[in-house]
Design a protein around this motif. Structure first.
Motif, PDB file in Angstrom:
ATOM      1  N   ASN A  72       0.815  -1.229   0.000  1.00 33.69           N
ATOM      2  CA  ASN A  72       0.000   0.000   0.000  1.00 33.69           C
ATOM      3  C   ASN A  72       0.842   1.269   0.000  1.00 33.69           C
ATOM      4  N   GLY A  73       2.131   1.125  -0.284  1.00 27.49           N
ATOM      5  CA  GLY A  73       3.001   2.292  -0.326  1.00 27.49           C
ATOM      6  C   GLY A  73       3.733   2.521   0.991  1.00 27.49           C
ATOM      7  N   LEU A  74       4.799   3.311   0.922  1.00 28.98           N
ATOM      8  CA  LEU A  74       5.649   3.544   2.083  1.00 28.98           C
ATOM      9  C   LEU A  74       4.923   4.301   3.187  1.00 28.98           C
ATOM     10  N   THR A  75       4.113   5.299   2.831  1.00 26.23           N
ATOM     11  CA  THR A  75       3.439   6.109   3.850  1.00 26.23           C
ATOM     12  C   THR A  75       2.508   5.260   4.698  1.00 26.23           C
ATOM     13  N   VAL A  76       1.684   4.446   4.055  1.00 25.11           N
ATOM     14  CA  VAL A  76       0.757   3.583   4.792  1.00 25.11           C
ATOM     15  C   VAL A  76       1.524   2.542   5.608  1.00 25.11           C
ATOM     16  N   ALA A  77       2.600   2.000   5.035  1.00 20.81           N
ATOM     17  CA  ALA A  77       3.394   1.007   5.751  1.00 20.81           C
ATOM     18  C   ALA A  77       4.009   1.596   7.018  1.00 20.81           C
ATOM     19  N   LEU A  78       4.535   2.822   6.919  1.00 19.51           N
ATOM     20  CA  LEU A  78       5.110   3.475   8.098  1.00 19.51           C
ATOM     21  C   LEU A  78       4.034   3.765   9.141  1.00 19.51           C
ATOM     22  N   ALA A  79       2.879   4.238   8.679  1.00 18.53           N
ATOM     23  CA  ALA A  79       1.790   4.525   9.611  1.00 18.53           C
ATOM     24  C   ALA A  79       1.330   3.261  10.321  1.00 18.53           C
ATOM     25  N   MET A  80       1.207   2.162   9.572  1.00 20.23           N
ATOM     26  CA  MET A  80       0.758   0.907  10.161  1.00 20.23           C
ATOM     27  C   MET A  80       1.770   0.368  11.168  1.00 20.23           C
ATOM     28  N   THR A  81       3.044   0.426  10.827  1.00 21.54           N
ATOM     29  CA  THR A  81       4.045  -0.132  11.739  1.00 21.54           C
ATOM     30  C   THR A  81       4.174   0.707  13.003  1.00 21.54           C
ATOM     31  N   VAL A  82       3.982   2.023  12.906  1.00 23.22           N
ATOM     32  CA  VAL A  82       4.003   2.856  14.108  1.00 23.22           C
ATOM     33  C   VAL A  82       2.821   2.515  15.009  1.00 23.22           C
ATOM     34  N   CYS A  83       1.647   2.315  14.397  1.00 24.26           N
ATOM     35  CA  CYS A  83       0.430   2.039  15.174  1.00 24.26           C
ATOM     36  C   CYS A  83       0.394   0.627  15.743  1.00 24.26           C
ATOM     37  N   VAL A  84       1.152  -0.295  15.168  1.00 21.55           N
ATOM     38  CA  VAL A  84       1.138  -1.682  15.650  1.00 21.55           C
ATOM     39  C   VAL A  84       2.447  -1.995  16.376  1.00 21.55           C
ATOM     40  N   GLN A  85       3.543  -2.113  15.633  1.00 22.54           N
ATOM     41  CA  GLN A  85       4.818  -2.443  16.269  1.00 22.54           C
ATOM     42  C   GLN A  85       5.292  -1.330  17.208  1.00 22.54           C
ATOM     43  N   GLY A  86       5.047  -0.076  16.824  1.00 22.99           N
ATOM     44  CA  GLY A  86       5.470   1.025  17.682  1.00 22.99           C
ATOM     45  C   GLY A  86       4.753   1.026  19.016  1.00 22.99           C
ATOM     46  N   VAL A  87       3.442   0.804  18.993  1.00 17.89           N
ATOM     47  CA  VAL A  87       2.663   0.748  20.233  1.00 17.89           C
ATOM     48  C   VAL A  87       3.092  -0.452  21.077  1.00 17.89           C
ATOM     49  N   ALA A  88       3.275  -1.605  20.427  1.00 20.45           N
ATOM     50  CA  ALA A  88       3.763  -2.778  21.157  1.00 20.45           C
ATOM     51  C   ALA A  88       5.148  -2.508  21.737  1.00 20.45           C
ATOM     52  N   GLY A  89       5.984  -1.775  20.986  1.00 18.29           N
ATOM     53  CA  GLY A  89       7.313  -1.447  21.472  1.00 18.29           C
ATOM     54  C   GLY A  89       7.285  -0.625  22.752  1.00 18.29           C
ATOM     55  N   VAL A  90       6.310   0.271  22.875  1.00 17.23           N
ATOM     56  CA  VAL A  90       6.167   1.045  24.110  1.00 17.23           C
ATOM     57  C   VAL A  90       5.843   0.112  25.279  1.00 17.23           C
ATOM     58  N   MET A  91       4.968  -0.858  25.024  1.00 18.57           N
ATOM     59  CA  MET A  91       4.638  -1.835  26.067  1.00 18.57           C
ATOM     60  C   MET A  91       5.874  -2.641  26.463  1.00 18.57           C
ATOM     61  N   TYR A  92       6.600  -3.173  25.471  1.00 17.67           N
ATOM     62  CA  TYR A  92       7.823  -3.925  25.779  1.00 17.67           C
ATOM     63  C   TYR A  92       8.828  -3.039  26.516  1.00 17.67           C
ATOM     64  N   GLY A  93       8.947  -1.793  26.069  1.00 14.60           N
ATOM     65  CA  GLY A  93       9.907  -0.878  26.680  1.00 14.60           C
ATOM     66  C   GLY A  93       9.566  -0.541  28.113  1.00 14.60           C
ATOM     67  N   TYR A  94       8.263  -0.342  28.384  1.00 12.72           N
ATOM     68  CA  TYR A  94       7.833  -0.054  29.757  1.00 12.72           C
ATOM     69  C   TYR A  94       8.073  -1.262  30.647  1.00 12.72           C
ATOM     70  N   LEU A  95       7.786  -2.450  30.127  1.00 12.06           N
ATOM     71  CA  LEU A  95       8.031  -3.685  30.877  1.00 12.06           C
ATOM     72  C   LEU A  95       9.509  -3.805  31.236  1.00 12.06           C
ATOM     73  N   TRP A  96      10.376  -3.540  30.277  1.00  8.90           N
ATOM     74  CA  TRP A  96      11.824  -3.622  30.513  1.00  8.90           C
ATOM     75  C   TRP A  96      12.285  -2.543  31.482  1.00  8.90           C
ATOM     76  N   SER A  97      11.792  -1.325  31.317  1.00  8.83           N
ATOM     77  CA  SER A  97      12.236  -0.220  32.151  1.00  8.83           C
ATOM     78  C   SER A  97      11.816  -0.393  33.602  1.00  8.83           C
TER      79      SER A  97
END
Length: 309
Positions: A257-282
């Motif tokens: 779906n193009g780079l813009t949509v891919a970046l938006a999707m990964t921020v909303c999915v992997q990025g949000v999950a990354g905050v959870m993983y990061g908070y757990l680690w911190s």
């Protein structure tokens, strides 16, 4: 000039910028109609907002259990280790490793394709193992080339967990698991559809667990986020590491779906999950918890519950 981690305004600006990126990404997805998460090695298909529900529930549990964390000795051990290093040099090396990972995947894919098309999928795994594990461990790991001070090693701190409160994250993992299979989260595939045979599934799961939960948590949380927290502060470090985790999760994938949509999707999915993983680690500095939670999410994605029946 004060360092960022000593400047409250700079720390708030970084966190606010991360929140703005998330909001902008969500706006792009809803404006373009791309609100369904495609299936991947880590996530089942479903509406974006359903991915967020168990993440929010888990983060609340991380904050509540325990309410007060006697983390002073653990934090002091970590600060002592970081003071004996050059964390900015470490960060430079880790960023170069990320760029090397992104560049090596297509190169290895082409080389392996010339040998045999069957080997092409191995390019991603080989690039990941080399640039997100072997090289970082050799250079910035506890016994790496850039180690130049004595003190408590981070692997020992994160793996030899004797304090009971540092296992409090098990409650968050249980909460995530319960919410993830509830009607308010993305559902598993229907029974009897697209279920691989058991041998294939075990092989796929084994490779997925090694390449995602283990390598990613060691690199993005244990190595990258820890140093970002020291340089930028706790939440700026979590946010910055999460965005890096999101962006580089696009390596090896397509952009239908193009780079813009891919970046938006990964921020909303992997990025949000990354905050959870990061908070757990911190909060707990317990790598076992991070790998366990990440492994559960990875296992939940490809295998319907009926597979185990």
């Amino acid at each position: 000039m004060r360092r960022v981690n000593e400047n409250p305004a700079a720390r708030r600006a970084i966190v606010a910028a991360g929140a703005a990126v998330l909001l902008a990404s969500a706006a792009v997805l809803y404006a373009t109609g791309h609100t369904v998460v495609p299936g991947s090695e880590d996530y089942r298909p479903g509406p974006v907002w359903r991915v967020w529900v168990p993440v929010v529930a888990a983060m609340v549990a991380i904050r509540l259990v325990p309410w007060h964390t006697p983390s002073g000795p653990v934090d002091e051990r970590l600060r002592g280790k970081m003071r004996g290093r050059w964390p900015r040099l470490d960060l430079f090396v880790l960023v170069v490793c990320l760029l090397g990972f992104a560049a090596a995947d297509p190169v290895l894919s082409s080389v392996l394709h010339m040998v045999s098309p069957v080997l092409t999928p191995l390019s991603y795994f080989l690039a990941k193992v080399f640039f997100l594990f072997l090289v970082p461990v050799m250079l910035v790991g506890a016994a790496g080339v850039l180690r130049y001070d004595t003190g408590p090693d981070l692997p020992r701190l994160s793996l030899w967990v004797s304090e009971a409160w540092r296992w409090g994250g098990l409650a968050a993992i249980a909460v995530y698991a319960l919410v993830a299979v509830s009607p308010w989260a993305a559902q598993p595939p229907m029974a009897g559809t697209e279920v691989p045979d058991r041998f294939t599934a075990v092989l796929v799961i084994t490779i997925s667990l090694l390449s995602s939960p283990v390598l990613e948590e060691i690199f993005f949380r244990g190595m990258l986020q820890t140093r970002l927290e020291f340089v930028l502060g706790r939440w700026p470090g979590i946010v910055t590491a999460s965005l890096a985790y999101a962006v580089f999760s696009l390596v090896g994938g397509g952009l239908p779906n193009g780079l813009t949509v891919a970046l938006a999707m990964t921020v909303c999915v992997q990025g949000v999950a990354g905050v959870m993983y990061g908070y757990l680690w911190s909060r707990y500095r317990n790598m076992w918890l991070n790998v366990l939670l990440h492994s559960f999410i990875t296992l939940l994605a490809p295998v319907p519950l009926s597979f185990w029946g």
